[in-house]
Design an enzyme around this catalytic site. Structure first.
Site, mmCIF file in Angstrom:
data_model
loop_
_atom_site.group_PDB
_atom_site.id
_atom_site.type_symbol
_atom_site.label_atom_id
_atom_site.label_comp_id
_atom_site.label_asym_id
_atom_site.label_seq_id
_atom_site.Cartn_x
_atom_site.Cartn_y
_atom_site.Cartn_z
ATOM 1 C CB SER A 156 -87.337 25.976 35.727
ATOM 2 O OG SER A 156 -86.493 24.983 36.033
ATOM 3 C CE1 TYR A 169 -83.248 28.288 33.565
ATOM 4 C CE2 TYR A 169 -83.422 26.934 35.291
ATOM 5 C CZ TYR A 169 -83.867 27.434 33.891
ATOM 6 O OH TYR A 169 -84.899 26.524 33.390
#
Length: 278
Positions: A156, A169
């Protein structure tokens, strides 16, 4: 003995994982049509997949996917936060001895909120699924891959810097990004390509809805310039075929990757503090 050529896709019941299945299937359809006709193949005909192994918890979603795909699917309704799932996969790999042409680790999730808004269970599951499961899958599958195969690790743009209120995350994706970059170098001599796929927000998956499902997700108000899953997956597959170490499928994540190389983390977090309120 001719080995069965397969792709393995985790997180295949929704979002980017499901879209990888669809786009790989379309590519295989094209290759099969060309191989059956007289048109010259630019790709290696030996890379036409015999089967795709699709892994996700929700079996009903996998069954829905089967009706949309022409390539043979092997349904594996497994929870990758459970260590026993990997024994099932390893046993099947040893029994069938396939030639894995693609490993796409797309399983993962995130949670938005401060440290006190996110449960310990959610923190542990994020680390398990985003980090340990991806590494375990890669370690299990690599012995069954050969020259020209591709590993796509779904990282990501969040992995490029620390993100307050998305802290676990972003940290998990930073881990996976660094792992992917190092593994690529280790595998260069074997001709197996590893690509870290680092998208920005993707608007038409379940990710944002899941991330906002906490007691207080208002720390991030909007998701401007979010990508679409078809574009992310198409871009990622092209980058993987080119053997690129990193795929940033979109303008925002490309600019972010460059900026994070030169701007200190403290300043980047200050910029984030402004942007997340927009």
């Amino acid at each position: 003995m001719v080995k069965k050529k397969i792709a393995i896709i985790t997180g295949a019941s929704s979002g980017l994982g499901r879209e990888f299945v669809r786009q790989l299937d379309k590519k295989m359809e094209t290759l099969r049509e060309k191989s059956a006709g007289t048109e010259k193949l630019n790709e290696n005909p030996n890379d036409i997949l015999d089967e795709m192994w699709v892994i996700a918890r929700r079996e009903e979603r996998l069954n829905e996917l089967r009706s949309q795909i022409s390539t043979t699917l092997r349904m594996m309704p497994l929870d990758l936060t459970k260590k026993g799932s990997f024994q099932t996969i390893h046993t099947l790999l040893k029994e069938e001895q396939p030639d894995v042409r693609y490993l796409i680790n797309a399983a993962g999730f995130g949670k938005i909120g401060s440290w006190k808004d996110i449960s310990i269970d959610d923190c542990n599951d994020m680390i398990d699924l985003n980090c340990r499961a991806a590494v375990d899958m890669t370690q299990l599958v690599l012995p069954f891959m050969s020259r020209g195969a591709n590993v796509l690790e779904l990282c990501s743009t969040a992995g490029f810097q620390p993100f307050p209120y998305l802290n676990v995350y972003s940290a998990s994706k930073a881990f996976l990004y660094r792992y992917s970059r190092a593994l690529r170098v280790e595998l260069l001599g074997e001709g197996i390509h590893v690509t870290a796929v680092c998208p920005y927000w993707v608007k038409d998956t379940e990710f944002i809805g899941t991330a906002q499902n906490t007691e207080n997700s208002t720390y991030i108000r909007h998701f401007p310039l979010a990508s679409r899953e078809k574009n992310v997956v198409c871009h990622a597959l092209v980058d993987a075929e080119l053997g690129l170490p990193v795929s940033t499928p979109g303008l925002v994540c490309t600019v972010h990757r460059i900026a994070a190389k030169f701007i200190p983390s403290e300043i980047m977090m200050g910029i984030w503090a402004v942007l997340r309120r927009i």
